[in-house]
Design an enzyme around this catalytic site. Structure first.
Site, PDB file in Angstrom:
ATOM      1  N   GLY A  90      -8.913   3.671  -8.659  1.00 13.64           N
ATOM      2  CA  GLY A  90      -8.187   4.696  -9.016  1.00 13.64           C
ATOM      3  C   GLY A  90      -8.229   4.813 -10.643  1.00 13.64           C
ATOM      4  O   GLY A  90      -8.290   4.076 -11.413  1.00 13.64           O
ATOM      5  N   GLY A  94      -1.344   6.330  -2.829  1.00 10.19           N
ATOM      6  CA  GLY A  94      -2.440   6.276  -3.985  1.00 10.19           C
ATOM      7  C   GLY A  94      -3.662   5.482  -3.287  1.00 10.19           C
ATOM      8  O   GLY A  94      -4.706   5.812  -3.222  1.00 10.19           O
ATOM      9  N   HIS A  95      -3.396   4.382  -2.670  1.00 12.10           N
ATOM     10  CA  HIS A  95      -4.339   3.451  -1.847  1.00 12.10           C
ATOM     11  C   HIS A  95      -4.811   4.292  -0.740  1.00 12.10           C
ATOM     12  O   HIS A  95      -6.226   4.338  -0.423  1.00 12.10           O
ATOM     13  CB  HIS A  95      -3.675   2.022  -1.243  1.00 12.10           C
ATOM     14  CG  HIS A  95      -3.117   1.222  -2.501  1.00 12.10           C
ATOM     15  ND1 HIS A  95      -1.736   0.852  -2.514  1.00 12.10           N
ATOM     16  CD2 HIS A  95      -3.653   0.599  -3.433  1.00 12.10           C
ATOM     17  CE1 HIS A  95      -1.371   0.131  -3.605  1.00 12.10           C
ATOM     18  NE2 HIS A  95      -2.629  -0.099  -4.123  1.00 12.10           N
ATOM     19  N   LEU A 109       2.323   7.155  -8.385  1.00 12.53           N
ATOM     20  CA  LEU A 109       2.368   5.959  -7.403  1.00 12.53           C
ATOM     21  C   LEU A 109       2.138   4.858  -7.844  1.00 12.53           C
ATOM     22  O   LEU A 109       0.929   4.750  -8.559  1.00 12.53           O
ATOM     23  CB  LEU A 109       1.714   6.455  -6.095  1.00 12.53           C
ATOM     24  CG  LEU A 109       2.227   7.934  -5.450  1.00 12.53           C
ATOM     25  CD1 LEU A 109       1.610   8.274  -4.177  1.00 12.53           C
ATOM     26  CD2 LEU A 109       3.746   8.140  -5.384  1.00 12.53           C
ATOM     27  N   LYS A 125      -5.745   5.883 -12.274  1.00 12.68           N
ATOM     28  CA  LYS A 125      -4.438   5.421 -12.588  1.00 12.68           C
ATOM     29  C   LYS A 125      -4.626   4.444 -13.347  1.00 12.68           C
ATOM     30  O   LYS A 125      -3.757   4.156 -14.566  1.00 12.68           O
ATOM     31  CB  LYS A 125      -3.496   5.090 -11.098  1.00 12.68           C
ATOM     32  CG  LYS A 125      -2.491   4.160 -11.574  1.00 12.68           C
ATOM     33  CD  LYS A 125      -1.093   4.812 -11.930  1.00 12.68           C
ATOM     34  CE  LYS A 125      -0.088   3.949 -12.050  1.00 12.68           C
ATOM     35  NZ  LYS A 125      -0.063   2.856 -12.240  1.00 12.68           N
ATOM     36  N   SER A 168       2.863   0.464  -6.827  1.00 10.88           N
ATOM     37  CA  SER A 168       3.476  -0.645  -6.121  1.00 10.88           C
ATOM     38  C   SER A 168       4.824  -0.939  -6.584  1.00 10.88           C
ATOM     39  O   SER A 168       5.666  -1.423  -6.200  1.00 10.88           O
ATOM     40  CB  SER A 168       2.530  -1.789  -5.686  1.00 10.88           C
ATOM     41  OG  SER A 168       1.377  -1.471  -5.053  1.00 10.88           O
ATOM     42  N   LEU A 175       0.797  -1.214  -0.045  1.00 10.98           N
ATOM     43  CA  LEU A 175       0.018   0.023  -0.085  1.00 10.98           C
ATOM     44  C   LEU A 175       0.847   1.205   0.031  1.00 10.98           C
ATOM     45  O   LEU A 175       1.971   1.265   0.574  1.00 10.98           O
ATOM     46  CB  LEU A 175      -1.089   0.026   1.199  1.00 10.98           C
ATOM     47  CG  LEU A 175      -2.041  -1.180   1.343  1.00 10.98           C
ATOM     48  CD1 LEU A 175      -2.783  -1.143   2.616  1.00 10.98           C
ATOM     49  CD2 LEU A 175      -2.871  -1.236  -0.061  1.00 10.98           C
ATOM     50  N   HIS A 176       0.557   2.193  -0.808  1.00  7.83           N
ATOM     51  CA  HIS A 176       0.982   3.548  -0.717  1.00  7.83           C
ATOM     52  C   HIS A 176       0.084   4.674  -0.685  1.00  7.83           C
ATOM     53  O   HIS A 176      -1.104   4.284  -0.674  1.00  7.83           O
ATOM     54  CB  HIS A 176       1.895   3.519  -2.052  1.00  7.83           C
ATOM     55  CG  HIS A 176       1.242   3.390  -3.333  1.00  7.83           C
ATOM     56  ND1 HIS A 176       0.118   4.093  -3.783  1.00  7.83           N
ATOM     57  CD2 HIS A 176       1.206   2.185  -4.221  1.00  7.83           C
ATOM     58  CE1 HIS A 176      -0.288   3.497  -4.997  1.00  7.83           C
ATOM     59  NE2 HIS A 176       0.258   2.427  -5.070  1.00  7.83           N
TER      60      HIS A 176
END
Ligand code: AMP
Length: 273
Positions: free
Chosen positions: A144, A33-34, A181, A146, A183, A30-31
């Site tokens: 997202g 973004g999450h 971002l 993304k 993973s 997780l980052h």
């Protein structure tokens, strides 16, 4: 945080809820973004559920399934800090049996762009997302932008299968330098990170040309491609929000999409214009 590893007890939990459920499905590592998805989901729902499952059926045989980052302990901490109510952490046997029924991605929109590079990928994505949406009994599910094509295909599945859930698109979280971002960014060396900026730079270049009035997609793509070189580009495309490839673009209905390799790391990025 309540942690569930089996479908039966998780389903019992989700079905017993009487309040709105916000759901953020992830593959872990997780980052920010999450976390941005979790924050939004927490604001808009009484109960917040996150799942972490590295879904094998969306990886092709030659892809990085076994190398995909797994950081369960750190992820659980992040979920605690984000104030989630329940975390679903199933193993593969919980999610799949032999000879399971599955969802087929649309023949055209599921097999262009990412789907062309990764045939079968979206069958795997849609199948697991359908299972997870039904298991979580989600009121709202957060995805997202993304992963633009993924989001569009999930929205289409929900619409066409009349699933009782609202899909909420969330903007792409980026580093200050513009890098989206992901993973997979942890695989990038410091030098490669600089190379990886070519993806967002190319998109921002496209956005600027459009802001300056250019509408011809071929000309925009030519300029964008210059920003990407010498990266190995899997695709660079301009579509509308339904993934129709365009010659002339229309504002508020345009997607700039790019996939390129930095060393052995395959990165994707996009802008919604
Ligand atoms: P993943 O764990 O990569 O499968 O992503 C889980 C969810 O987080 C998907 O809906 C992704 O689109 C979303 N996501 C991944 N990276 C970002 C980002 N940089 N900004 C916003 N959402 C993201």
């Amino acid at each position: 945080v309540k942690i569930f590893r089996d479908c039966a007890s998780f389903l019992e939990f989700t079905k017993s809820q009487t309040e709105t459920i916000g759901f953020v499905p992830t593959m872990g590592a997780l980052h920010e973004g999450h976390i941005s998805l979790m924050t939004r989901a927490k604001q808009e729902n009484k109960i917040l559920i996150v799942s972490i499952f590295v879904n094998p059926t969306q990886f092709l045989p030659n892809e990085d399934l076994s190398k995909y980052p797994r950081r369960e302990e750190a992820d659980i901490k992040i979920c605690e800090l984000a104030g989630i109510d329940a975390l679903f952490l199933p193993n593969i046997d919980e999610m799949y049996n032999q000879d399971d029924p599955k969802v087929c991605a649309p023949n055209i929109r599921g097999f262009i762009l990412e789907g062309f590079q990764r045939p079968g990928h979206y069958d795997g994505v849609l199948t697991i997302v359908l299972k997870l949406l039904m298991l979580t009994n989600a009121t709202n599910a957060y995805f997202g932008q993304k992963d633009a094509q993924q989001l569009i295909l999930i929205e289409e599945m929900v619409r066409r299968f009349y699933l009782p859930v609202k899909i909420v698109p969330c903007p792409t979280a980026r580093d200050d330098d513009g890098l989206a971002l992901s993973s997979r960014n942890i695989y990038l060396s410091a030098e490669q990170k600089i190379e990886a900026l070519k993806l967002s730079k190319s998109l921002f270049c496209g956005a600027k040309l459009i802001a300056n009035g250019l509408r011809n997609c071929k000309h925009i793509k030519e300029q964008m491609l210059k920003e990407l070189l010498p990266l190995s580009v899997d695709y660079l495309e301009i579509t509308d929000y339904e993934l129709n490839i365009k010659d002339e673009l229309v504002l508020s209905n345009t997607l700039l999409l790019v996939a390129a390799r930095v060393g052995s790391v395959r990165l994707i990025d996009n802008l919604w214009i």
